[in-house]
Design a protein around this motif. Structure first.
Motif: not given
Length: 132
Positions: A84-89
């Motif tokens: 989820a953090a990877y997608r957000a960044h």
């Protein structure tokens, strides 16, 4: 390497990766997983983007030492402790990729993992390249 990047019209639009890469060359280089380790073996960067940049820098340094270039990458797997953090960044990570490796995208996958070898690591990249 002669790399033919294949993105069939029947699949979703490839953004930041290629669906398939056909590599023709004489040498295959298998690249070990790289995290944000510095030369002293310490994880650098407190954020995902910083760690991704260092991990990619390390991967490309190993590739260059083997005589390759970013355009020779045929496959890269990204292991992230928080997808989820990877997608957000993703937009920021894409800018890092383009600055360091260009727009010749390899076939890629992002896999969420519980943790990496170094507990502070948030991301690890491995892959292989086909050299001319």
């Amino acid at each position: 390497m002669t790399a033919e990047r294949i993105n069939p019209p029947g699949l979703s639009r490839a953004t930041g990766f290629s669906h398939a890469v056909v590599g023709t060359g004489t040498r295959v280089v298998f690249l070990a997983g790289q995290t944000a380790l510095d030369a002293d073996g310490k994880i650098t960067g407190s954020g995902l983007a910083e760690q991704f940049e260092q991990a990619l820098t390390n991967l490309l340094a190993a590739l260059r030492a083997a005589g390759g270039a970013p355009s020779d990458l045929a496959r890269v797997t990204v292991y992230a402790t928080d997808v989820a953090a990877y997608r957000a960044h993703a937009p920021e990570l894409g800018r890092v990729w383009r600055r360091l490796a260009g727009r010749d995208y390899p076939a890629m996958a992002v896999v969420e993992v519980v943790r990496l070898w170094d507990e502070e690591a948030m991301v690890e990249l491995d892959g292989f390249a086909v050299l001319p």
